[in-house]
Scaffold this motif. Structure first.
Motif, PDB file in Angstrom:
ATOM      1  N   TYR A 129       1.089  -1.016  -0.092  1.00  0.00           N
ATOM      2  CA  TYR A 129       0.154  -0.151  -0.095  1.00  0.00           C
ATOM      3  C   TYR A 129       0.748   1.591  -0.641  1.00  0.00           C
ATOM      4  O   TYR A 129       0.219   2.298  -0.193  1.00  0.00           O
ATOM      5  N   GLN A 148      -0.394   6.440  -6.707  1.00  0.00           N
ATOM      6  CA  GLN A 148      -1.525   6.648  -6.995  1.00  0.00           C
ATOM      7  C   GLN A 148      -1.778   7.547  -6.327  1.00  0.00           C
ATOM      8  O   GLN A 148      -3.420   6.874  -4.915  1.00  0.00           O
ATOM      9  N   MET A 194      -6.213   7.306  -3.946  1.00  0.00           N
ATOM     10  CA  MET A 194      -6.790   6.368  -3.800  1.00  0.00           C
ATOM     11  C   MET A 194      -6.631   6.388  -2.312  1.00  0.00           C
ATOM     12  O   MET A 194      -7.430   5.558  -1.735  1.00  0.00           O
ATOM     13  N   ARG A 195      -5.664   6.978  -1.776  1.00  0.00           N
ATOM     14  CA  ARG A 195      -5.188   7.497  -0.163  1.00  0.00           C
ATOM     15  C   ARG A 195      -6.286   6.855   0.934  1.00  0.00           C
ATOM     16  O   ARG A 195      -7.221   6.616   1.935  1.00  0.00           O
ATOM     17  N   LEU A 224      -9.654   6.846   0.347  1.00  0.00           N
ATOM     18  CA  LEU A 224     -10.336   5.294   0.573  1.00  0.00           C
ATOM     19  C   LEU A 224     -10.422   5.284   1.439  1.00  0.00           C
ATOM     20  O   LEU A 224     -11.228   4.002   1.641  1.00  0.00           O
ATOM     21  N   GLN A 244      -6.995  -3.630   3.702  1.00  0.00           N
ATOM     22  CA  GLN A 244      -6.577  -3.600   3.219  1.00  0.00           C
ATOM     23  C   GLN A 244      -5.790  -5.162   3.279  1.00  0.00           C
ATOM     24  O   GLN A 244      -5.642  -5.414   1.983  1.00  0.00           O
ATOM     25  N   HIS A 302     -15.861  -1.631  -7.462  1.00  0.00           N
ATOM     26  CA  HIS A 302     -14.079  -0.046  -7.646  1.00  0.00           C
ATOM     27  C   HIS A 302     -14.355   0.898  -7.438  1.00  0.00           C
ATOM     28  O   HIS A 302     -14.190   1.963  -7.460  1.00  0.00           O
ATOM     29  N   VAL A 335     -13.137   4.212  -7.431  1.00  0.00           N
ATOM     30  CA  VAL A 335     -11.820   3.849  -8.309  1.00  0.00           C
ATOM     31  C   VAL A 335     -12.035   3.600  -9.399  1.00  0.00           C
ATOM     32  O   VAL A 335     -12.662   2.318  -9.858  1.00  0.00           O
ATOM     33  N   VAL A 385      -7.628   2.478 -12.720  1.00  0.00           N
ATOM     34  CA  VAL A 385      -6.409   2.430 -11.556  1.00  0.00           C
ATOM     35  C   VAL A 385      -6.519   1.254 -10.960  1.00  0.00           C
ATOM     36  O   VAL A 385      -5.405   0.936 -10.368  1.00  0.00           O
TER      37      VAL A 385
END
Ligand code: HEM
Length: 129
Positions: free
Chosen positions: A27, A34, A37-38, A40, A50, A82, A87, A91
């Motif tokens: 991650y 990306q 995306m953090r 989310l 995760q 997603h 997402v 991605v």
């Protein structure tokens, strides 16, 4: 078990032996690539979602190596799920590459040509899905 399945399994064992739980490594790399995306994962401070997602991805790829049919359906379904949580399709697909690169780096000099072939073969199948 064929050579592809064995090589993929051996690569997972290698990484587990070297790093233990690779979740944070995966991650960290994902968020570097990306950053959007953090956010989310704000509801997942302990990283449980995760870890579970990574586990599901590894399980999906392992079954894909075995030639099972369900992983392609699962990937198609998750792409839509997603997309709904923010997402985008393109991605979504980057996660597979992020996992591959993280594992290859973690494997270091012990990462074999067979492992690399297993990953590229299985990721090509995932991309077709
Ligand atoms: C950059 C790509 C991706 C991002 C940013 C992402 C993001 C997320 C997020 C935020 C969640 C938690 C949803 C929630 O419960 O609120 C999640 C869950 C999940 N994701 Fe992904 N995902 C990505 C790629 C993938 C891929 C490629 C797969 C597998 C084909 C996948 C499979 C799953 C599964 C099975 C869960 C449920 C895990 C759980 O909550 O227990 N994801 N994902």
């Amino acid at each position: 078990m064929d050579q592809l399945t064995d090589a993929l399994a051996a690569s997972l064992d290698l990484v587990a032996g070297r790093c233990g739980d690779p979740t944070a490594l995966v991650y960290d790399r994902l968020f570097a690539r990306q950053p959007g995306m953090r956010d989310l994962f704000v509801n997942d401070p302990a990283g449980a979602a995760q870890g579970h997602m990574l586990q599901m991805v590894l399980e999906t790829l392992t079954n894909m190596a075995d030639g099972a049919a369900w992983p392609a359906n699962m990937i198609r379904a998750e792409r839509i799920n997603h997309d709904q949580i923010g997402v985008p399709f393109d991605v979504f697909a980057t996660f597979f590459d992020v996992v591959h690169e993280t594992f290859r780096d973690a494997g270091g000099e012990a990462w074999t040509a067979e492992m690399e072939t297993a990953w590229t073969t299985v990721l090509a199948r995932a991309a077709e899905a």
